[in-house]
Design an enzyme around this catalytic site. Structure first.
Site, short mmCIF file in Angstrom:
data_model
loop_
_atom_site.label_atom_id
_atom_site.label_comp_id
_atom_site.label_asym_id
_atom_site.label_seq_id
_atom_site.Cartn_x
_atom_site.Cartn_y
_atom_site.Cartn_z
N ASN A 70 3.25 9.54 -10.38
CA ASN A 70 3.49 8.21 -9.78
C ASN A 70 3.45 7.20 -10.91
OD1 ASN A 70 3.44 9.35 -7.30
ND2 ASN A 70 1.56 8.36 -6.60
N GLY A 71 4.38 6.27 -10.91
CA GLY A 71 4.40 5.24 -11.95
C GLY A 71 5.75 5.22 -12.64
N CYS A 115 5.06 6.59 -4.14
CA CYS A 115 5.11 8.05 -4.07
C CYS A 115 3.76 8.60 -3.62
CB CYS A 115 5.42 8.65 -5.43
SG CYS A 115 6.83 7.91 -6.24
N GLU A 139 10.28 -7.20 8.77
CA GLU A 139 9.93 -5.90 8.20
C GLU A 139 10.38 -4.74 9.07
OE1 GLU A 139 5.60 -6.54 7.77
OE2 GLU A 139 5.89 -5.65 5.81
N TRP A 143 9.74 8.37 -4.39
CA TRP A 143 10.49 7.15 -4.09
C TRP A 143 11.28 6.87 -5.36
CZ3 TRP A 143 10.11 3.72 0.20
CH2 TRP A 143 10.74 2.51 0.03
N LYS A 188 6.56 -10.01 10.12
CA LYS A 188 6.48 -8.76 10.91
C LYS A 188 7.84 -8.41 11.49
CE LYS A 188 3.60 -7.09 9.94
NZ LYS A 188 2.70 -7.65 9.01
N HIS A 205 13.65 -31.84 7.74
CA HIS A 205 14.08 -31.91 6.34
C HIS A 205 15.07 -30.79 6.00
CE1 HIS A 205 11.20 -35.06 5.71
NE2 HIS A 205 10.24 -34.29 6.19
N LYS A 237 3.93 1.46 1.90
CA LYS A 237 2.62 0.96 2.31
C LYS A 237 1.81 0.41 1.15
CE LYS A 237 -0.55 0.16 5.33
NZ LYS A 237 -0.29 -1.06 6.13
N GLU A 249 3.65 -15.18 9.15
CA GLU A 249 3.34 -13.77 9.36
C GLU A 249 4.13 -13.21 10.56
OE1 GLU A 249 2.23 -11.28 7.92
OE2 GLU A 249 1.48 -9.88 9.41
N ARG A 264 3.95 6.17 3.45
CA ARG A 264 4.13 5.47 2.17
C ARG A 264 5.60 5.25 1.85
NH1 ARG A 264 -0.38 5.93 -1.71
NH2 ARG A 264 1.13 5.75 -3.38
C1 F6R Z 1 3.27 -6.29 5.43
C2 F6R Z 1 2.80 -5.43 4.41
C3 F6R Z 1 2.94 -5.85 2.98
C4 F6R Z 1 1.55 -5.85 2.38
C5 F6R Z 1 1.58 -6.17 0.88
C6 F6R Z 1 0.19 -6.25 0.29
O1 F6R Z 1 3.17 -5.80 6.70
O2 F6R Z 1 2.26 -4.41 4.72
O3 F6R Z 1 3.53 -7.11 2.88
O4 F6R Z 1 0.79 -6.81 3.06
O5 F6R Z 1 2.32 -5.19 0.21
O6 F6R Z 1 -0.51 -5.06 0.49
P1 F6R Z 1 -2.09 -4.98 0.32
O7 F6R Z 1 -2.69 -5.79 1.41
O8 F6R Z 1 -2.39 -3.51 0.45
O9 F6R Z 1 -2.42 -5.51 -1.04
#
Ligand code: F6R
Length: 615
Positions: A100-101, A2, A495, A74, A492, A511, A610, A488, A27
């Site tokens: 938030n929380g 949030c 996501e 959220w 990407k 395997h 985010k 990774e 976010r």
């Molecule tokens: C992927 C992504 C998430 C963050 C994860 C950790 O693109 O953005 O997987 O990498 O939530 O976030 P941080 O790096 O802020 O601890």
């Protein structure tokens, strides 16, 4: 998750708060609301869905007033709806909060409050907070609203960031932080003050910031603020300057923040290196990595903790750190580490990787490590974030604000910081000799320019995306240091395009994964490094033998892979420990263009946020 914005000054609060919320859209949210105090009355506007719905309401019915708070929600408790959107009012419309929380004991508190005569208007856990404050205010002795609030909120279980406004103190906004539910930044302007969960929300107005710590309450006035513990003891706090400029948090001419952030990697990598290289003495200089030589000598193991993309950076980091410093490295997810009673002590350096510096699982992992008296260090992007405040050794990424939910430039900056750290430790501990150091630094300084060469091949990535955007699955293969790059790359794509993708160590295919290969499966194979080139070549042949489609990431000299691959993306070969920074760039752009072709919401992918500040 949030988003929070607050304002007290002499401008129209609703307009400023709305703009701030817009800047926090990345976010993720499902509803939003704003409360403004005017003529001793709290006015509220709330709406479901995107912020433009809230804006339409604000246009139809403007909200005058110079003190206000706003929130993007959220949903956790209660569906996304207007009544569940924040802000929430008490029974007498005198106090209003945003939160938030998660209130872990909300059922018990709600029952108690209903029994004392409070009426609830939403299904949220957050609403108990405003009634708790109201109850404490009604039963107060000589207390001010601040101390009544502090006392009341001590009853909350869980982690919280709460902003409170009231007709009882019309010239103040109160802010409370309990645990790690994301930060609360207080920003100072010219006779006006700002509040936000994330700095980009208020960056166009101020760069003079202070953060609340856990169990603190701040009373913010137009000309400053006072801070106390929740028990009422005064706390002194100092502002600091955020080095980000507002332009860096704007999208400019790019269609998406993610696109902008991918393209600005030559710049972000330069910023990560800036002021860190002493090329005369072949040394690395860190400003905030405050461990003594003696402390560094004692380190026998490094334990990396991180989540998501930062975790994959950690897996690359294992190769880099072990190779440059000769210290054994383990990597774990924050969410696993925190619950597994890890066997660590003062001989283990626990290193957190986090773009936001607020990820709750990574923070909890650090807290777990702290209990075991381990030295703590972190590589973090957001200055002043919670993780950066609790670690003894901090390496800031200096990647600038990353707004797109899918992390890109922070990933490559983390890899470079891991390289710098490995170099630093290897040098301090006497492993890296002058000639090796010189050679490594000569390669390192070339990295940003080579990254821009990789970006310049944009047309190739776009063309590939247009061929494969309808695929239902993707496989990414790599070996050694490029295995995490395969992970990774798959991450990407998942996501932002919602295509199912898997990353796999190429040697493991036989395997199990081989069963997935058929003529419909695009297989991205990273075959750049010299040492494992022949091994990758034979894995690529195995995929071809099963009719899979090979998209190979190769070095300038593609060698035999060129004969078997259906498509080749050439990436310059700089140094085995730096090549991952280059190899991920085509995969970021492939994911971006595939998602674009599929019409996905690239900067705000579904179900993702985010900053993950809840468990
Ligand atoms: C992927 C992504 C998430 C963050 C994860 C950790 O693109 O953005 O997987 O990498 O939530 O976030 P941080 O790096 O802020 O601890």
């Amino acid at each position: 998750m949030c988003g929070i914005v607050g304002y007290i000054g002499s401008q129209n609060a609703a307009d400023l708060i709305y703009e701030g919320l817009k800047r926090l859209e990345y976010r993720g949210y499902d509803s939003a609301g704003i409360a403004v105090l005017n003529d001793n009355k709290i006015n509220l506007v709330r709406s479901v869905g995107k912020l433009k719905n809230l804006n339409e309401k604000l246009i139809r019915k403007p909200m005058p007033g110079v003190v206000g708070i706003g929130h993007t929600r959220w949903a956790t408790h209660g569906e996304p709806s207007e009544k569940n959107a924040h802000p929430h009012l008490d029974c007498h419309d005198q106090i209003v909060i945003i939160h938030n929380g998660i209130v872990e004991n909300y059922l018990e508190l709600k029952t108690e409050l209903i029994n004392s005569g409070h009426t609830f208007r939403s299904e949220t856990d957050s609403e108990v907070i405003v009634h708790l404050i109201e109850e404490a205010w009604q039963k107060r002795n000589q207390d001010s609203l601040i101390s009544a609030t502090g006392q009341a909120l001590l009853r909350l279980e869980g982690a919280h960031a709460i902003i409170i406004q009231s007709v009882l103190v019309p010239d103040r906004i109160l802010a409370v932080r309990i645990g790690n539910a994301g930060g609360i930044a207080i920003g100072k302007g010219e006779n006006e003050m700002f509040l936000a969960s994330d700095i980009p929300a208020i960056l166009p107005h101020t760069r003079t910031i202070v953060f609340l710590e856990s169990m603190e309450i701040a009373a913010i006035r137009q000309d400053g603020f006072s801070c106390y513990s929740l028990h009422g003891e005064p706390r002194s706090k100092e502002y600091f300057q955020i080095p980000w400029d507002p332009v860096s948090a704007a999208r400019g001419h790019y269609s998406h923040f993610m696109q902008k952030e991918i393209y600005e990697q030559p710049l972000s990598l330069t910023d990560t290196l800036r002021n860190r290289l002493n090329l005369d003495h072949n040394e690395i200089v860190f400003k905030h990595f405050s461990f003594s030589m003696q402390e560094l000598q004692k380190i026998q193991r490094i334990m990396i903790v991180a989540c998501g993309t930062s975790y994959y950076a950690g897996l690359v980091g294992k190769y880099i750190l072990e190779s440059l410093s000769q210290i054994p490295v383990e990597v774990d997810y924050g969410s696993e580490f925190r619950y597994r009673n890890p066997l660590i002590g003062p001989e283990t350096l626990v290193l957190a990787l986090s773009q936001s510096g607020e990820t709750v699982d990574t923070l909890a992992a650090l807290e777990e490590a702290q209990k075991k008296k381990t030295p703590l260090a972190a590589i973090v992007n957001v200055p002043g974030s919670q993780i950066s405040r609790i670690c003894q050794g901090i390496i800031f990424m200096h990647a600038g604000p990353e707004i797109g939910v899918a992390s890109t430039k922070a990933f490559t900056s983390t890899l470079v910081d891991l390289f710098l750290l490995g170099f630093y430790l290897g040098h301090q501990r006497g492993f890296l000799k002058p000639e090796m150091r010189k050679n490594l630094l000569q390669k390192l300084v070339r990295l940003p320019k080579i990254a821009s060469d990789v970006l310049a091949k944009d047309a190739i990535y776009k063309e590939l995306a247009s061929q494969f955007y309808e695929a239902s699955d993707f496989l990414f293969l790599g070996r050694g240091i490029n295995y995490p790059i395969a992970l990774e790359g798959a991450h990407k794509l998942k996501e932002i395009s919602y295509i199912h993708a898997e990353g796999c160590p190429a040697g493991e295919m036989k395997h199990g994964i081989n069963a997935l290969i058929d003529r419909h499966l695009p297989v991205v194979a990273i075959a750049t490094q010299e040492k494992l080139y022949q091994k990758m070549l034979s894995n690529i042949q195995q995929v071809k033998a099963r009719d899979g489609i090979i998209i190979a990431i190769v070095s300038d000299d593609k060698g035999e892979v060129g004969q078997f691959a259906d498509y080749c993306i050439e990436v310059p070969n700089l140094h085995p420990l730096l090549n991952p920074v280059l190899n991920i760039i085509p995969l970021q752009l492939l994911a971006y263009y595939v998602a674009l072709k599929r019409g996905c919401d690239i900067d705000q992918p579904r179900n993702l946020a985010k900053s993950v500040t809840v468990e």
